[in-house]
Design an enzyme around this catalytic site. Structure first.
Site, mmCIF file in Angstrom:
data_model
loop_
_atom_site.group_PDB
_atom_site.id
_atom_site.type_symbol
_atom_site.label_atom_id
_atom_site.label_comp_id
_atom_site.label_asym_id
_atom_site.label_seq_id
_atom_site.Cartn_x
_atom_site.Cartn_y
_atom_site.Cartn_z
ATOM 1 N N SER A 147 0.869 -1.184 0.000
ATOM 2 C CA SER A 147 0.000 0.000 0.000
ATOM 3 C C SER A 147 0.901 1.226 0.000
ATOM 4 O O SER A 147 2.059 1.152 0.443
ATOM 5 C CB SER A 147 -0.833 -0.014 1.284
ATOM 6 O OG SER A 147 -1.401 1.253 1.527
ATOM 7 N N TYR A 155 -2.025 0.176 10.560
ATOM 8 C CA TYR A 155 -2.035 -0.360 9.186
ATOM 9 C C TYR A 155 -0.699 -0.079 8.514
ATOM 10 O O TYR A 155 -0.091 -0.960 7.895
ATOM 11 C CB TYR A 155 -3.183 0.289 8.415
ATOM 12 C CG TYR A 155 -3.304 -0.131 6.964
ATOM 13 C CD1 TYR A 155 -3.880 -1.352 6.613
ATOM 14 C CD2 TYR A 155 -2.865 0.711 5.938
ATOM 15 C CE1 TYR A 155 -4.013 -1.725 5.271
ATOM 16 C CE2 TYR A 155 -2.992 0.348 4.599
ATOM 17 C CZ TYR A 155 -3.569 -0.870 4.270
ATOM 18 O OH TYR A 155 -3.691 -1.227 2.945
#
Ligand SMILES: NC(=O)c1ccc[n+]([C@@H]2O[C@H](COP(=O)([O-])OP(=O)(O)OC[C@H]3O[C@@H](n4cnc5c(N)ncnc54)[C@H](OP(=O)(O)O)[C@@H]3O)[C@@H](O)[C@H]2O)c1
Length: 223
Positions: free
Chosen positions: A126, A139
């Protein structure tokens, strides 16, 4: 070619699985639940569907994998936003387990089959794996860790012919991104973001790369 895909039931993993199924590749899909597994068996006739909840990474250790795998694509992932002042131990531990520990454990279990086929491991990371913004600590930490896992593995496996690629997508129009918008209190417009098929096609390119090259990392951003 035979591929193992996690997160095959939704978003990026589902888009990739559709592409691979359409062209007749052999699929081993990993589903979180029996319910999702049944859906995948219907959508992808002929696929082998295994069940493992990646929030319990030890669950992958008993999976019966084939002897040869041309690729393992780690697409499963979860996100829970929140400031460090509020993130619970469970928020941290669950994201680290699903996004980092499970891919590490599954890669270990799959390595003999990957080595046998001189296969490719693809980690769906990501943009949060490159830069950590406020409210994204847990995250982003899991995805920064995932990059470290990929980088170590790439060096370790170079001599075996196993190639390791990381894809860093920006915001992509999937159920995960809808949830992120909810948590950010923003209105969601799928048309603003990368289509999951575009990320899937990027991964496909990595899987089909001729043997004379390796692509360690690819960043995909919304245009
Ligand atoms: N969407 C974005 O904007 C974006 C951007 C950058 C990176 N990513 C990354 O891209 C990957 C795919 O995300 P997505 O956007 O396609 O999300 P998604 O639509 O929410 O799909 C996530 C997939 O992961 C599976 N999964 C979640 N927890 C699991 C568990 N405990 N055990 C087994 N499987 C589990 C889900 O299973 P179920 O099918 O059972 O729900 C689902 O198939 C993730 O690694 C994510 O971090 C996404």
């Amino acid at each position: 070619m035979r591929h193992l895909v996690t997160g095959a039931g939704s978003g990026i993993g589902a888009a990739l699985t559709r592409r691979l199924h359409e062209r007749g590749d052999e699929l081993v899909l990993l589903a979180r639940s029996e319910e999702r597994a049944a859906e995948l068996r219907t959508a992808c006739a002929g696929a082998t569907v295994l069940v493992a909840d990646l929030a319990r990474p030890e669950a992958v250790e008993s999976l019966a994998l084939p002897e040869r795998l041309d690729s393992v694509v780690h697409a499963a992932g979860i996100v829970e936003l929140g400031p460090v002042a509020e993130l619970s131990v469970d928020d941290w531990a669950t994201q680290l387990r699903v996004n980092l520990v499970a891919p590490a454990a599954l890669t270990r279990v799959a390595l003999p089959a990957l080595r046998a086929a001189r296969g490719t491991v693809v980690f769906v990371n990501s943009s949060a794996g490159l830069t950590a913004h406020p409210r994204w600590a847990a995250y982003a930490a899991s995805k920064h860790g995932l990059r470290a896992l990929a980088d170590s593995l790439r060096g370790e496996e170079a001599a075996t012919g196993v190639r390791v690629s990381t894809v860093f997508p920006g915001r992509t129009a999937t159920p995960m991104q809808e949830k992120v918008h909810e948590q950010e209190g923003k209105e969601y417009d799928a048309g603003q973001w990368i289509r999951p098929e575009t990320v899937a096609d990027t991964i496909l390119h990595l899987l089909d790369l001729p043997r004379d090259a390796t692509v360690p990392e690819v960043v995909v951003r919304p245009a």
